[in-house]
Design an enzyme around this catalytic site. Sequence first.
Site, PDB file in Angstrom:
ATOM      1  N   LYS A   1       0.823  -1.210   0.000  1.00 23.07           N
ATOM      2  CA  LYS A   1       0.000   0.000   0.000  1.00 23.07           C
ATOM      3  C   LYS A   1       0.855   1.258   0.000  1.00 23.07           C
ATOM      4  CE  LYS A   1      -4.288  -1.836   1.830  1.00 23.07           C
ATOM      5  NZ  LYS A   1      -5.334  -1.796   2.869  1.00 23.07           N
TER       6      LYS A   1
ATOM      7  N   LYS B   1     -13.449  -4.160  -4.348  1.00 19.83           N
ATOM      8  CA  LYS B   1     -13.977  -2.820  -4.559  1.00 19.83           C
ATOM      9  C   LYS B   1     -12.943  -1.898  -5.195  1.00 19.83           C
ATOM     10  CE  LYS B   1     -12.949  -1.206   0.112  1.00 19.83           C
ATOM     11  NZ  LYS B   1     -12.740  -2.421   0.906  1.00 19.83           N
TER      12      LYS B   1
ATOM     13  N   LYS C   1      -9.617 -11.357  -8.433  1.00 21.47           N
ATOM     14  CA  LYS C   1     -10.559 -11.344  -7.311  1.00 21.47           C
ATOM     15  C   LYS C   1     -11.556 -10.198  -7.461  1.00 21.47           C
ATOM     16  CE  LYS C   1      -9.580  -9.578  -3.261  1.00 21.47           C
ATOM     17  NZ  LYS C   1     -10.107  -9.262  -1.935  1.00 21.47           N
TER      18      LYS C   1
HETATM   19  P1  ATP Z   1      -9.830  -3.846  -1.145  1.00 18.89           P
HETATM   20  O1  ATP Z   1      -9.799  -4.002  -2.624  1.00 18.89           O
HETATM   21  O2  ATP Z   1      -9.808  -2.446  -0.664  1.00 18.89           O
HETATM   22  O3  ATP Z   1      -8.866  -4.769  -0.424  1.00 18.89           O
HETATM   23  P2  ATP Z   1     -11.942  -5.745  -0.876  1.00 18.89           P
HETATM   24  O4  ATP Z   1     -13.001  -5.606  -1.898  1.00 18.89           O
HETATM   25  O5  ATP Z   1     -10.889  -6.804  -1.030  1.00 18.89           O
HETATM   26  O6  ATP Z   1     -11.285  -4.333  -0.727  1.00 18.89           O
HETATM   27  P3  ATP Z   1     -11.969  -5.955   1.962  1.00 18.89           P
HETATM   28  O7  ATP Z   1     -12.566  -4.857   2.768  1.00 18.89           O
HETATM   29  O8  ATP Z   1     -10.491  -6.050   1.830  1.00 18.89           O
HETATM   30  O9  ATP Z   1     -12.645  -5.917   0.509  1.00 18.89           O
HETATM   31  O10 ATP Z   1     -12.491  -7.359   2.455  1.00 18.89           O
HETATM   32  C1  ATP Z   1     -13.443  -7.581   3.465  1.00 18.89           C
HETATM   33  C2  ATP Z   1     -13.613  -9.083   3.612  1.00 18.89           C
HETATM   34  O11 ATP Z   1     -14.157  -9.643   2.412  1.00 18.89           O
HETATM   35  C3  ATP Z   1     -12.309  -9.831   3.869  1.00 18.89           C
HETATM   36  O12 ATP Z   1     -12.550 -10.852   4.806  1.00 18.89           O
HETATM   37  C4  ATP Z   1     -11.961 -10.409   2.523  1.00 18.89           C
HETATM   38  O13 ATP Z   1     -11.181 -11.591   2.643  1.00 18.89           O
HETATM   39  C5  ATP Z   1     -13.341 -10.703   1.937  1.00 18.89           C
HETATM   40  N1  ATP Z   1     -13.327 -10.628   0.473  1.00 18.89           N
HETATM   41  C6  ATP Z   1     -13.106  -9.523  -0.268  1.00 18.89           C
HETATM   42  N2  ATP Z   1     -13.183  -9.774  -1.576  1.00 18.89           N
HETATM   43  C7  ATP Z   1     -13.457 -11.106  -1.689  1.00 18.89           C
HETATM   44  C8  ATP Z   1     -13.674 -11.998  -2.797  1.00 18.89           C
HETATM   45  N3  ATP Z   1     -13.604 -11.577  -4.051  1.00 18.89           N
HETATM   46  N4  ATP Z   1     -13.954 -13.302  -2.547  1.00 18.89           N
HETATM   47  C9  ATP Z   1     -14.026 -13.734  -1.270  1.00 18.89           C
HETATM   48  N5  ATP Z   1     -13.832 -12.971  -0.191  1.00 18.89           N
HETATM   49  C10 ATP Z   1     -13.550 -11.656  -0.377  1.00 18.89           C
HETATM   50 MG    MG Z   2      -8.991  -6.684   0.340  1.00 15.16          MG
END
Ligand code: ATP
Ligand code: MG
Length: 332
Positions: free
Chosen positions: A112, A198, A195
């Site tokens: 990051k 967001k 993956k």
């Molecule tokens: P960022 O891109 O900012 O990391 P993110 O979309 O990955 O955001 P997080 O806030 O990091 O979301 O994740 C919150 C929870 O959701 C965590 O436990 C993460 O492991 C789970 N998670 C996020 N994206 C996925 C995905 N595509 N499949 C399964 N689990 C997910």
């Molecule tokens: Mg994440």
Amino acid sequence: RLRVLSGIQPTADSFHLGNYLGALRQWVRLQDTHDTFYCVVDLHAITVEQDPKVLLERTRRSAAQLLAIGVDPARSALFVQSHVPEHAQLSWVLECQTGFGEAGRMTQFKDKAAKQGSDHASVGLFTYPVLMAADILLYQTNAVPVGEDQRQHLELTRNLAQRFNSRFGKTFVMPEPFIVKDTAKIYDLQEPTAKMSKSAATANGLVELLEDPKRSAKKIRSAVTDTGREVRFDREEKAGVSNLLTIYSALTDRTVADLETAYEGKGYGDLKKDLAEVLVDWVTPLQESVQSYLDDVAELDRILAAGARQAREVASATLASVYERIGFLPAS
Ligand code: ATP
Ligand code: MG
């Protein structure tokens, strides 16, 4: 009962399908078997810049979504991290037990910080894993549901617990990583090898729980698939179809094998059309429920206040014993 703690950042207007199927759905299920503490981690959110009004709004929306999916305040302590000041207080003590180099080896920080440039990355972003250790250790947590990306942070938490316990006497329960069964990893609908996320998603690859269900349905119907015709789970050859099957299976509790049989002789179009319907039928009442929580903010805030009181009972006892052990003069 073993105790579980988990948190989620209020950094989006809506959770997405990956968050739900990969993490939040298990929060709901764990309530049957574990003593559960769930928090909206606003202290973590401000390690990167946040607009104050937006942060406040997203904190309530996050809580409303958690309630709507089934986090039950009668069975879980559901709270906002900043409502429990012990998180920040324990974090400071633990920061003083953490080596500078040790913190510097955290790969998520390095990634990051590299993206933001070291003058823009905050010290809070650097100490984020220590705050996470405080979140976990405050509640004498036995089990922490963690994805791959959080493993190193849990390892740091364990090292800090061990170090503190051996220096000052046994104070913290040693938390174990908890690999939850049935967690689905969800991929971007337009780029099914990446993956769903967001921050990284393509515009049509991300399904948000609170977006217009018609929009979600359209995204499902236009999901990228391969040039074949057979509906079959094959992550290598059929990443897109496999992702749709994973989502379908998770939302209906039908097995992937069962779905493969059901779609024998049918095409991708049928699969997408049906899944779009499944999604709309599931998300529409969910959205109504979220809205009903947001329509009564006073009640929502009361639920969160009650959760914070419950959390503080545990957190304040832990912090008191930490303060005593490190030699802070008791305030009388
Ligand atoms: P960022 O891109 O900012 O990391 P993110 O979309 O990955 O955001 P997080 O806030 O990091 O979301 O994740 C919150 C929870 O959701 C965590 O436990 C993460 O492991 C789970 N998670 C996020 N994206 C996925 C995905 N595509 N499949 C399964 N689990 C997910
Ligand atoms: Mg994440």
